[in-house]
Motif scaffolding. Structure first.
Motif, PDB file in Angstrom:
ATOM      1  N   SER A 123      34.752  33.002  44.505  1.00 47.13           N
ATOM      2  CA  SER A 123      34.942  34.398  44.111  1.00 47.13           C
ATOM      3  C   SER A 123      36.408  34.811  44.091  1.00 47.13           C
ATOM      4  O   SER A 123      36.751  35.854  43.529  1.00 47.13           O
ATOM      5  CB  SER A 123      34.158  35.330  45.041  1.00 47.13           C
ATOM      6  N   THR A 124      37.299  33.978  44.681  1.00 46.54           N
ATOM      7  CA  THR A 124      38.722  34.302  44.608  1.00 46.54           C
ATOM      8  C   THR A 124      39.290  33.952  43.236  1.00 46.54           C
ATOM      9  O   THR A 124      40.322  34.478  42.830  1.00 46.54           O
ATOM     10  CB  THR A 124      39.528  33.538  45.668  1.00 46.54           C
ATOM     11  N   GLY A 125      38.622  33.035  42.530  1.00 43.05           N
ATOM     12  CA  GLY A 125      39.118  32.595  41.230  1.00 43.05           C
ATOM     13  C   GLY A 125      40.393  31.796  41.316  1.00 43.05           C
ATOM     14  O   GLY A 125      41.059  31.546  40.307  1.00 43.05           O
ATOM     15  N   ARG A 133      35.955  27.822  40.334  1.00 38.02           N
ATOM     16  CA  ARG A 133      36.933  28.870  40.032  1.00 38.02           C
ATOM     17  C   ARG A 133      36.507  29.662  38.806  1.00 38.02           C
ATOM     18  O   ARG A 133      36.537  30.904  38.804  1.00 38.02           O
ATOM     19  CB  ARG A 133      38.287  28.198  39.809  1.00 38.02           C
ATOM     20  N   VAL A 134      36.063  28.969  37.777  1.00 39.61           N
ATOM     21  CA  VAL A 134      35.657  29.633  36.536  1.00 39.61           C
ATOM     22  C   VAL A 134      34.376  30.438  36.744  1.00 39.61           C
ATOM     23  O   VAL A 134      34.258  31.585  36.289  1.00 39.61           O
ATOM     24  CB  VAL A 134      35.477  28.599  35.406  1.00 39.61           C
ATOM     25  N   LYS A 135      33.400  29.852  37.433  1.00 41.92           N
ATOM     26  CA  LYS A 135      32.165  30.583  37.726  1.00 41.92           C
ATOM     27  C   LYS A 135      32.469  31.855  38.518  1.00 41.92           C
ATOM     28  O   LYS A 135      31.868  32.913  38.291  1.00 41.92           O
ATOM     29  CB  LYS A 135      31.206  29.703  38.519  1.00 41.92           C
ATOM     30  N   GLY A 136      33.400  31.743  39.460  1.00 48.18           N
ATOM     31  CA  GLY A 136      33.787  32.907  40.256  1.00 48.18           C
ATOM     32  C   GLY A 136      34.376  34.012  39.405  1.00 48.18           C
ATOM     33  O   GLY A 136      34.118  35.206  39.642  1.00 48.18           O
ATOM     34  N   LYS A 137      35.163  33.646  38.412  1.00 51.22           N
ATOM     35  CA  LYS A 137      35.742  34.649  37.513  1.00 51.22           C
ATOM     36  C   LYS A 137      34.651  35.356  36.709  1.00 51.22           C
ATOM     37  O   LYS A 137      34.707  36.572  36.497  1.00 51.22           O
ATOM     38  CB  LYS A 137      36.758  33.992  36.579  1.00 51.22           C
ATOM     39  N   ALA A 138      33.658  34.593  36.257  1.00 54.70           N
ATOM     40  CA  ALA A 138      32.549  35.196  35.529  1.00 54.70           C
ATOM     41  C   ALA A 138      31.771  36.154  36.431  1.00 54.70           C
ATOM     42  O   ALA A 138      31.392  37.258  36.016  1.00 54.70           O
ATOM     43  CB  ALA A 138      31.626  34.105  34.984  1.00 54.70           C
ATOM     44  N   GLU A 139      31.519  35.727  37.662  1.00 56.44           N
ATOM     45  CA  GLU A 139      30.830  36.594  38.618  1.00 56.44           C
ATOM     46  C   GLU A 139      31.578  37.909  38.810  1.00 56.44           C
ATOM     47  O   GLU A 139      30.981  38.997  38.757  1.00 56.44           O
ATOM     48  CB  GLU A 139      30.715  35.890  39.974  1.00 56.44           C
ATOM     49  N   ASN A 140      32.863  37.817  39.047  1.00 54.37           N
ATOM     50  CA  ASN A 140      33.662  39.019  39.298  1.00 54.37           C
ATOM     51  C   ASN A 140      33.642  39.967  38.107  1.00 54.37           C
ATOM     52  O   ASN A 140      33.586  41.191  38.270  1.00 54.37           O
ATOM     53  CB  ASN A 140      35.101  38.630  39.638  1.00 54.37           C
ATOM     54  N   ALA A 141      33.697  39.402  36.909  1.00 55.29           N
ATOM     55  CA  ALA A 141      33.673  40.236  35.702  1.00 55.29           C
ATOM     56  C   ALA A 141      32.354  40.998  35.594  1.00 55.29           C
ATOM     57  O   ALA A 141      32.327  42.192  35.277  1.00 55.29           O
ATOM     58  CB  ALA A 141      33.891  39.371  34.458  1.00 55.29           C
TER      59      ALA A 141
END
Length: 229
Positions: A123-125, A133-141
């Motif tokens: 989730s820190t990306g 890292r990429v999955k975390g960016k999608a989650e945050n968005a």
């Protein structure tokens, strides 16, 4: 007060995760309708089920009317990161996901979304593992968008739907060998490897607002999906 029935838009129904989730949605009496959206057919027919096939999922605007009237999105569309550059992987996992999500929330204000991510997504990306890292960016968005609720499904191991055959050769070979073992692992380690019905129920309940977290790790998914009401 009776629980509102779910009308679900499902992305990725032709894949292993999506196929398992679709089967549970069709079985559950609390799910009124499912619209499967993708580039290829899911190979399933049912009175609840409709399909919308389109080659360019980045541009679903011509089908806006078809996408209205739904109150949940189950997003199980993705690709393996094996052999992919980060920019290419991000285009599918982040850019496409956000493009679809923006359209859907505009068409269906207050919609719920369940995004199939991965166990230990970052989730820190900023982590060292590219896919996480990429999955975390999608989650945050998605969590920053006005879905009600938005729940990240951090899936670990999944027992494939009986008879499922992946279109991806290495996945087909992998599960061809391990499918029987996966069923055993689900019994021995149910908080790490779960079945399709448990995953489907976890997502259905999460879409109804029954999850206590916005990021559900494998143990959380098992607890929610196997709960006896």
């Amino acid at each position: 007060m009776p629980t509102q029935k779910l009308r679900i838009i499902l992305f990725g129904a032709s894949g292993m995760v999506g196929a398992a989730v679709l089967e549970e949605c069709l079985r559950d009496e609390g799910v009124e309708a499912v619209l499967s959206v993708g580039r290829s057919g899911c190979g399933r027919s049912h009175p609840k089920l409709k399909e919308l096939l389109h080659s360019d999922l980045f541009d679903l605007s011509p089908f806006a009317e078809n996408l209205k009237g739904y109150n949940a999105c189950f997003y199980a569309l993705g690709v393996s990161s094996v052999g992919m550059k980060e920019a290419d992987y991000s285009r599918v996992i982040v850019d496409l996901t956000v493009s679809v999500a923006r359209l859907l929330i505009d068409l269906n204000p207050g919609m719920a979304i369940c995004f199939v991510s991965g166990a230990a997504s970052d989730s820190t990306g900023q982590g060292k593992v590219m896919w996480a890292r990429v999955k975390g960016k999608a989650e945050n968005a998605l969590l920053a968008m006005p879905f009600k609720p938005a729940v990240m499904i951090r899936l670990g191991g999944l027992v494939p739907l009986k008879g499922f055959r992946s279109k991806v050769r290495w996945i087909r070979l992998f599960y061809g060998v391990l499918a029987p073992l996966m069923a055993t692992l689900a019994k021995l380690f149910p908080r790490m490897v779960i079945t399709g019905p448990i995953l489907g129920q976890a997502m259905i309940r999460a879409a109804r607002g029954e999850a206590t977290k916005d990021r559900l790790e494998p143990g959380d998914l098992h607890a929610l999906g196997s709960r006896v009401d």
